[in-house]
Design an enzyme around this catalytic site. Structure first.
Site, PDB file in Angstrom:
ATOM      1  CG  ASP A 180      -2.369   0.612   1.029  1.00 16.87           C
ATOM      2  OD1 ASP A 180      -2.306   1.881   1.042  1.00 16.87           O
ATOM      3  OD2 ASP A 180      -3.242   0.148   0.737  1.00 16.87           O
ATOM      4  NE  ARG A 209      -4.176  10.608   3.653  1.00 16.20           N
ATOM      5  CZ  ARG A 209      -3.703   9.484   3.131  1.00 16.20           C
ATOM      6  NH1 ARG A 209      -3.525   9.196   1.830  1.00 16.20           N
ATOM      7  NH2 ARG A 209      -3.104   8.645   4.088  1.00 16.20           N
ATOM      8  CE  LYS A 212      -6.505   0.528  -0.898  1.00 15.24           C
ATOM      9  NZ  LYS A 212      -5.951   0.312   0.566  1.00 15.24           N
ATOM     10  CG  ASP A 219      -6.476   5.416  -1.960  1.00 12.69           C
ATOM     11  OD1 ASP A 219      -7.762   5.956  -1.933  1.00 12.69           O
ATOM     12  OD2 ASP A 219      -5.808   5.212  -0.934  1.00 12.69           O
ATOM     13  CG  ASN A 247      -6.561   8.756  -0.155  1.00  9.58           C
ATOM     14  OD1 ASN A 247      -7.727   8.189   0.412  1.00  9.58           O
ATOM     15  ND2 ASN A 247      -5.543   8.196  -0.372  1.00  9.58           N
ATOM     16  CB  CYS A 271      -9.381   2.691  -2.981  1.00 10.24           C
ATOM     17  SG  CYS A 271      -9.117   3.059  -1.394  1.00 10.24           S
ATOM     18  CG  ASP A 296      -9.997   4.087   4.497  1.00  5.18           C
ATOM     19  OD1 ASP A 296      -9.821   3.340   3.597  1.00  5.18           O
ATOM     20  OD2 ASP A 296      -9.492   5.396   4.362  1.00  5.18           O
TER      21      ASP A 296
HETATM   22  C1  DGJ Z   1      -6.970   5.638   1.921  1.00  3.94           C
HETATM   23  C2  DGJ Z   1      -7.226   4.053   1.627  1.00  3.94           C
HETATM   24  O1  DGJ Z   1      -8.485   3.998   1.527  1.00  3.94           O
HETATM   25  C3  DGJ Z   1      -6.295   2.978   2.492  1.00  3.94           C
HETATM   26  O2  DGJ Z   1      -6.844   1.869   2.574  1.00  3.94           O
HETATM   27  C4  DGJ Z   1      -5.104   3.290   2.078  1.00  3.94           C
HETATM   28  O3  DGJ Z   1      -4.978   2.872   0.894  1.00  3.94           O
HETATM   29  C5  DGJ Z   1      -4.646   4.856   2.404  1.00  3.94           C
HETATM   30  N1  DGJ Z   1      -5.508   5.589   1.818  1.00  3.94           N
HETATM   31  C6  DGJ Z   1      -3.207   5.024   1.878  1.00  3.94           C
HETATM   32  O4  DGJ Z   1      -2.766   6.432   1.915  1.00  3.94           O
END
Ligand code: DGJ
Length: 767
Positions: free
Chosen positions: A353, A428, A461, A463, A465, A511, A533
């Site tokens: 990750d 973030r 994965k 992501d 955020n 994600c 999460d």
């Molecule tokens: C958010 C994701 O949902 C988590 O599972 C993880 O990958 C973090 N970001 C990593 O920064």
């Protein structure tokens, strides 16, 4: 099947039918959406348009549209409800009058640059604005096998001047007057998909303006008759094949009829002469078997017509993810060791990750610089992937390609590549890259291609955020800023299309801080989504229950994590964390190397069990079964009815509880089934000082004596075995073993703690 009978259009699936007709003026009147009716004439029974008394408006033909159920509402001409299209014509007026021109039956008709469901049979209905060269095309695709109908709209400007589009919705569903409820799925980070039921009155909305489909409010929603419940009653469901801002409006008009519209929300789109604009595709279904009927249409539809590619029907690997085990503190040695530990528990994939790329020591830096950190991974990704593979597991990697940190080489080189002004509300510590710009999309595509072709990577994965704050693109002129948010999503889809085609065997998991972009658009590219999460079993059973109304468990990433849980600090039994995760795509988000040998053994047995029943658990039909307050019971059944599994989860353990049977769903009535339960042996430590009630010597909590007793004393484990017909399990139910509640403990009692559960398995008894 699509039937056109005189001026009536009938769209039939196995169990449902949708009908509309053209009235003399050319306006499209919606007739019906419900169960299939026996005769074509049955659909054409709606009242002819009445002249409304009082102060309602009538159009040029003396018709009143205020309470007319329609297919494409517009502004002006007496229809006061939310329009399907809202456009400013060259003279600045917004009043539009779209009338039937002709229909076609195209082979392939998909919105351009947008993902859409695959297959089905399509009807295209073309409407023309009465006095302008503006065309509205309505596309309907019928998925007979799964009882779903998809819709989208295209607006074409054949005028000599620009038309400003502020709204182009994907679908409109007008329902006759009645008492309805609206059901939406709302939440926030770590508490996605909370079901909210509201009486439908006036106007209610379900929407997102976060730039993504969002965890605040998922695009999936249902409308039902007021008395509708899980297993009985009429319900309609809507969803959108789109990952950006969305808007759903449910209105009750002055005459009690309902309009539902759904689409990508407010725009400011300049449609130049000769140009067209496509809405995303929307999907809808109807059931007279309550919410379970809706799920039983939507789940197979998503599995068959949304998810695609090499992984569509393939069993998904059991994975170990490094996030909650290591967070940012990763290194080559630790990852290889984690791969070894993953193999030791039977996992098949190791996912590295966040934290692996250059300078990424925390979440304030390095996004955008997609090169392995030379300090943490001195040999690079290719060598790491090879060494992980040598441990007997595949290698997967986390990326967050749509973002850039201020502290990064990418930002230093291209400070103008961010969406919005530099001074904006930040999330973030990172900016969103401006995917409305082709050169930024190329950078993202190239950097991901370099990663994927430079090492043996089996899984990604992807992501995302943060949400968007200042949706402004320096690359667009002021008058086009209202296009930025949709153009971002088009840019993203372009990237995903290229990458998933270039690397068809890679398993992509979407994600966005968990479920912040859980939608059918992302599922067209990535066959699974990290659902939340929040890995706490108690919260997860609620979150997964919420998802299950609109999405099958085959798209839900669900992991077992450590206890106490990192989001809630709640302690829960390992068996229960597994049981909840086993009703989805199983992974472990912890470092098995830090667990005691008996926990490792327990996990090994879990993984072995999961793999043995993986097709059932991942792809079986999911059922929400009746359950008492404070409990939930869900089941999955195999398509041929030969086996089933179910998890009964209890939030709060009660002493001396009522005996309430569990009622199964989905078993075949005439078949005989053998039921077994899956548990783990109770431990001396589960009892604390109560152990002294039976122990010949005094045992203090935490003492060496307790540890020794825990190791050597084997306590009887509950095990339920029953044989009955499927009908008996569903109608009469079955009683779980009586839980331990303060007195009496033996193999005929079931030790339950708070947030505990049992997994049950049904196999067909051939005798
Ligand atoms: C958010 C994701 O949902 C988590 O599972 C993880 O990958 C973090 N970001 C990593 O920064």
């Amino acid at each position: 099947m699509i039937r056109t009978d005189k001026n009536v259009f009938i769209l039939e699936t196995n169990q449902t039918a949708y009908a509309f007709r053209t009235v003399e003026t050319g306006v499209l009147q919606h007739l019906y959406y419900g169960c299939r009716l026996p005769r074509a004439e049955d659909y054409d029974s709606a009242p002819v348009i009445l002249n409304q008394p009082g102060n309602s408006l009538v159009d040029n033909d003396g018709r009143c549209r205020e309470d007319l159920l329609q297919e494409a509402g517009t502004v002006g001409w007496g229809d006061l409800r939310a329009p399907l299209v809202d456009a400013m014509l060259p003279d600045g007026g917004r009043s539009c009058d779209f009338r039937f021109s002709h229909f076609e039956r195209p082979e392939h008709a998909l919105p351009e640059g947008l993902p859409a469901s695959e297959g089905g049979e399509t009807l295209k209905v073309v409407l023309k604005e009465h006095t302008h060269a503006l065309y509205l095309e309505l596309y309907y695709t019928v998925f007979e096998d799964t009882d779903v109908i998809a819709r989208w709209s295209r607006l074409i400007n054949d005028e000599a001047e620009t038309v400003w589009v502020t709204r182009l919705m994907s679908q409109q569903l007008d329902l006759p007057a009645g008492e309805y409820d609206l059901i939406t799925f709302r939440g926030a980070w770590a508490r996605e998909m909370d079901m909210v039921r509201q009486n439908l009155a006036g106007e209610l909305r379900w929407s997102s303006n976060t730039g993504g489909s969002s965890n605040r409010c998922n695009p999936f929603a249902m409308v039902c008759r007021r008395g509708c419940g899980e297993e009985a009653g009429e319900a309609w469901a809507l969803n959108l094949v789109y990952s950006g801002n969305h808007l759903g409006i449910a209105q009750v008009n002055a005459y009690g009829s309902v309009r539902l519209t759904q689409g990508m929300g407010e725009l400011g789109w300049q449609l130049m002469p000769g140009e067209k604009l496509d809405s995303p595709q929307a999907v809808m279904t109807y059931s007279d078997r309550g919410f379970s009927g809706i799920s039983q249409h939507m789940h197979p539809f998503i599995k068959k017509h949304i998810v695609r590619g090499a992984w569509r029907d393939r069993e998904r690997p059991v994975l170990v993810n490094s996030w909650e085990g290591f967070y940012f503190k990763v290194s080559h040695r630790k990852v290889v060791q984690l791969a070894k530990n993953a193999r030791n528990i039977g996992a098949e994939l190791l996912v590295l990750d966040d934290g692996w790329f250059k300078g990424r020591s925390d979440d304030s830096r390095a996004l955008g610089d997609w090169k392995a950190d030379p300090k943490k991974l001195p040999d690079g990704l290719a060598v790491l992937a090879r060494e992980v593979n040598e441990q007997g597991v595949r290698f997967g990697l986390w990326v967050e390609p749509e973002m850039v940190s201020e502290q990064s080489e990418l930002f230093a080189a291209h400070p103008d590549w961010i969406l919005g002004h530099k001074n904006q509300a930040i999330g973030r510590n990172q900016y969103v890259l401006d995917l409305t710009r082709p050169e930024v999309c190329s950078y993202v595509c190239d950097s991901m291609t370099a990663i994927l072709s430079g090492a043996d990577i089996a899984y990604i994965k992807w992501d995302m955020n943060r949400i968007m704050s200042d949706v402004f693109s320096p690359a667009l002129p002021p008058e086009r800023q209202g296009e930025a948010s949709h153009r971002y999503i088009l840019g993203l889809y372009g990237i995903l299309d290229k990458l998933t085609k270039a690397f068809p065997d890679v398993l992509f998991e979407s994600c966005a801080s968990g479920g912040n972009r859980f939608d059918l658009g992302m599922l067209c590219y990535m066959p699974q989504v990290w659902a939340s999460d929040n890995t706490d079993a108690a919260c997860r059973s609620h979150i997964q229950w919420g998802y299950s109304y609109g999405y099958p468990q085959s798209v839900l990433g669900c992991h077992v994590s450590d206890s106490p849980n990192h989001q809630t600090l709640r302690r829960s039994p390992l068996r229960s964390r597994f049981n909840v995760a086993a009703m989805g795509l199983l992974g472990y988000e912890l470092n098995p190397g830090e667990l005691s040998s008996d926990k490792i053994q327990e996990i090994r047995e879990q993984v072995e069990f999961y793999k043995a029943h993986r097709r059932l658990l991942q792809f079986g039909q999911f059922h929400r079964c009746p359950s008492a307050a404070g409990e939930c019971f869900t089941m999955v059944t195999s398509p041929n009815g030969e086996e089933a599994a179910g998890v009964h989860f209890v939030w709060e353990n009660q002493p001396n509880p009522q005996s309430v049977p569990l009622y199964c769903r989905g078993l075949e009535g005439e078949k005989t089934y053998h039921l077994t339960s899956r548990s783990t042996p109770p431990r001396i430590t589960d009892f604390g000082s109560l152990a002294n009630y039976m122990s010949p010597i005094r045992i203090r909590s935490g003492s060496l004596v307790e540890k020794a007793a825990d190791r050597f004393v084997k306590l009887p484990q509950d095990a339920l075995e029953l044989k009955a017909s499927g009908r008996a399990f569903c109608q009469r139910g079955f009683y779980p073993i009586q839980p331990f509640g303060g007195t009496g403990f033996n193999g005929a009692t079931r030790l339950m703690r708070d947030f505990d559960s049992r997994l049950y398995l049904w196999t067909e008894d051939a005798e």
